[in-house]
Motif scaffolding. Structure first.
Motif, short mmCIF file in Angstrom:
data_model
loop_
_atom_site.label_atom_id
_atom_site.label_comp_id
_atom_site.label_asym_id
_atom_site.label_seq_id
_atom_site.Cartn_x
_atom_site.Cartn_y
_atom_site.Cartn_z
N ASN A 277 28.55 20.75 23.18
CA ASN A 277 28.01 20.46 24.51
C ASN A 277 28.10 21.70 25.41
N ILE A 278 29.22 22.39 25.35
CA ILE A 278 29.40 23.63 26.12
C ILE A 278 28.37 24.67 25.67
N LEU A 279 28.21 24.82 24.36
CA LEU A 279 27.26 25.80 23.82
C LEU A 279 25.84 25.52 24.31
N TYR A 280 25.48 24.24 24.35
CA TYR A 280 24.13 23.87 24.79
C TYR A 280 23.92 24.15 26.28
N HIS A 281 24.90 23.75 27.09
CA HIS A 281 24.73 23.85 28.55
C HIS A 281 25.06 25.24 29.11
N PHE A 282 25.86 26.00 28.37
CA PHE A 282 26.27 27.33 28.85
C PHE A 282 26.01 28.36 27.75
N PRO A 283 24.73 28.64 27.47
CA PRO A 283 24.39 29.52 26.34
C PRO A 283 24.90 30.95 26.48
N ALA A 284 25.36 31.35 27.67
CA ALA A 284 25.89 32.71 27.85
C ALA A 284 27.08 32.98 26.94
N VAL A 285 27.81 31.91 26.52
CA VAL A 285 28.95 32.14 25.63
C VAL A 285 28.50 32.71 24.29
N SER A 286 27.21 32.51 23.95
CA SER A 286 26.66 33.08 22.71
C SER A 286 26.54 34.59 22.78
N ASP A 287 26.55 35.13 24.01
CA ASP A 287 26.35 36.58 24.18
C ASP A 287 27.67 37.31 24.37
N GLY A 288 28.78 36.68 24.00
CA GLY A 288 30.08 37.34 24.09
C GLY A 288 30.68 37.33 25.47
N GLN A 289 30.12 36.53 26.39
CA GLN A 289 30.68 36.47 27.75
C GLN A 289 31.82 35.47 27.80
N SER A 290 32.79 35.75 28.64
CA SER A 290 33.82 34.77 28.91
C SER A 290 33.20 33.61 29.67
N PHE A 291 33.65 32.39 29.36
CA PHE A 291 33.16 31.24 30.10
C PHE A 291 33.52 31.40 31.58
N LYS A 292 34.76 31.82 31.84
CA LYS A 292 35.17 32.18 33.21
C LYS A 292 34.95 33.68 33.35
N LYS A 293 33.87 34.05 34.03
CA LYS A 293 33.40 35.44 34.01
C LYS A 293 34.43 36.45 34.53
N GLU A 294 35.33 36.00 35.43
CA GLU A 294 36.31 36.94 35.98
C GLU A 294 37.25 37.48 34.90
N TYR A 295 37.34 36.78 33.77
CA TYR A 295 38.23 37.24 32.70
C TYR A 295 37.62 38.41 31.91
N ASP A 296 36.36 38.71 32.17
CA ASP A 296 35.75 39.88 31.53
C ASP A 296 36.26 41.19 32.14
N ALA A 297 37.04 41.08 33.21
CA ALA A 297 37.59 42.29 33.85
C ALA A 297 38.91 42.74 33.22
N ILE A 298 39.43 41.98 32.27
CA ILE A 298 40.71 42.34 31.64
C ILE A 298 40.58 43.66 30.89
N GLU A 299 41.56 44.53 31.07
CA GLU A 299 41.55 45.81 30.35
C GLU A 299 42.37 45.64 29.07
N TRP A 300 41.66 45.58 27.96
CA TRP A 300 42.31 45.38 26.66
C TRP A 300 42.84 46.69 26.11
N ARG A 301 43.90 46.63 25.33
CA ARG A 301 44.43 47.82 24.67
C ARG A 301 43.59 48.16 23.44
N ASN A 302 43.21 47.12 22.67
CA ASN A 302 42.35 47.28 21.48
C ASN A 302 42.83 48.38 20.55
N ASN A 303 44.11 48.31 20.17
CA ASN A 303 44.68 49.26 19.22
C ASN A 303 44.23 48.89 17.80
N GLU A 304 43.45 49.78 17.18
CA GLU A 304 42.85 49.43 15.88
C GLU A 304 43.89 49.28 14.78
N ASN A 305 44.93 50.08 14.82
CA ASN A 305 45.99 49.97 13.81
C ASN A 305 46.71 48.62 13.92
#
Length: 436
Positions: A267-295
């Motif tokens: 139901n969420i996928l149908y009504h909020f298709p932006a989640v298919s594009d890698g967006q956070s459902f709560k858009k403010e969480y896209d501001a998090i600075e990840w460490r993303n350490n590959e090792n």
């Protein structure tokens, strides 16, 4: 002159019984040709050519073909781009109508829109039906006619709306004599579609009543067989969700709740298709600075973080294509909150490895763990792997099964200290959310 036929297009509904679209195809008045397309748009993106899911689909198609052969029919299996395959099918057959079942993922919606236009332009009807969920689209809405984004009120309305109509099985078997009588063609081999056989076993397609009756008591213990293991069959439609809900109503309300979660995320996928594009459902969480350490990500993937419950889960996933649901939550939380690695990295890894991978549920689960999803765990709630172990695997039965080198020098020291990691992630989340 060629005989006019209907075609039923199998996708996420690989069964003959209680299949909505197939039922309507068989009642169409035309002989029905079943088809399946190994879609190169999907397969070409799979990096692992020993993909157990492709192997499972292939074996299931062989089984369907045997069932159809007993009725004097067969399934036509194609390999290629669906648009090109459908162009050739319209030239090879006199098609009156095409039937299939709804799919809610972004690519599938675009594909079906394109195929529908192609068929309609040739005067061929294209009909799709609800089959993989109980409620879809706008069937369960709030009092203000908006989609629910919190599970508890959604599940309450879901239960209120449910009646026998929604879970009644489609009696396809009454119309099996309407399959087109044809001689079976050889199904393309796995090698011909670029894949190889795997030795990962698929759980049985069988509802074990005693297990389900005790589901609420056993589902959180990873060392025992306390869950149904039917998720892969739900994913590919080798079992009917309506039949599962019929059973759940009588056997266990906690198990029914899990099926409602599945509808909720669709139901969420149908009504909020932006989640298919890698967006956070709560858009403010896209501001998090990840460490993303590959090792560190690689150590997480390989089950070598030095946190036994996390490592056991990742090794189970890598070996079997399955991970216990409680452990999925622990491993996801660890990647995001302890290592401060973007949840999308974990989402993609699970998508590659899980036999039961389903975009809506996988995305929903990862965003829940990241606190960025609808009805998600608050960002300051951080699973302590040690506490989780004490609660759900106190005797280390599950851990020892997957980590034979536990308590030896061969097992790595913890990748990060829990209290330090907790303070680090709280600071990162707080900084991001203060920017909004």
């Amino acid at each position: 002159m060629k005989e006019k036929i209907s075609i039923f297009w199998f996708r996420r509904d690989l069964r003959l019984d209680d299949n909505a679209g197939l039922y309507y195809a068989l009642k169409s008045g035309f002989p029905v040709l079943p088809i399946f397309i190994f879609d190169t748009e999907i397969l070409d993106k799979l990096g692992n050519k020993h993909d157990a899911r492709v192997d499972f689909i292939h074996k299931t198609l062989e089984d369907l073909n045997k069932q159809l052969a007993a009725m004097g029919s067969a399934i036509v299996v194609k390999y290629g781009n669906p648009f090109e395959v459908w162009k050739s099918l319209t030239e090879a057959f006199e098609i009156a109508e095409v039937y299939t079942n709804h799919d809610y993922e972004k690519y599938a919606i675009a594909r079906d829109t394109q195929i529908g236009k192609l068929l309609n332009a040739k005067g061929i009807g294209f009909y799709t039906h609800k089959d993989q969920v109980i409620f879809e689209k706008n069937e369960v809405l709030s009092g203000s006619k908006t989609p629910y984004t919190v599970f508890t009120p959604y599940s309450r309305k879901w239960r209120e709306t449910l009646n026998d109509f929604y879970i009644k099985s489609y009696p396809t078997e009454k119309y099996f004599n309407n399959f087109l009588k044809i001689t079976a063609e050889a199904i393309p081999t796995l090698a011909e579609i670029g894949f190889q056989e795997t030795h990962i076993s698929i759980p049985e397609k069988h509802i074990q009543e005693n297990l389900i009756k005790n589901y609420d008591k056993s589902r959180d213990i990873p060392s025992i067989k306390g869950t149904s293991r039917l998720s892969v069959h739900l994913r590919f439609g080798t079992i009917s969700v309506r039949k599962m809900v019929q059973q759940a109503i009588h056997l266990n309300q906690t198990w029914l709740n899990e099926l409602i979660w599945r509808d909720f995320y669709m139901n969420i996928l149908y009504h909020f298709p932006a989640v298919s594009d890698g967006q956070s459902f709560k858009k403010e969480y896209d501001a998090i600075e990840w460490r993303n350490n590959e090792n560190e990500f690689e150590r997480w993937c390989n089950g070598k973080t030095g946190y036994p419950i996390v490592d056991a889960g990742m090794r189970e996933l890598n070996t079997t294509g399955f991970m216990h649901n409680r452990v999925r939550m622990i491993t996801a939380s660890f990647l995001i909150k302890h290592l401060l690695i973007d949840w999308r990295w974990g989402e993609a890894y699970f998508a590659e490895k899980l036999l039961d991978f389903d975009f809506a549920a996988n995305n929903g689960g990862w965003q829940w763990a990241a606190s960025s999803g609808c009805d998600a765990v608050p960002y300051f709630r951080i699973f302590n792997p040690t506490a989780q172990t004490q609660k759900f695997d106190p005797e280390h039965k599950y851990i020892k099964k997957w980590i034979p080198e536990l308590n030896t020098f061969a097992y790595p020291t913890p990748i990060v200290e829990h209290t330090f990691a907790r303070e680090r992630v709280l600071k990162a989340y707080k900084q991001a959310l203060e920017k909004k």
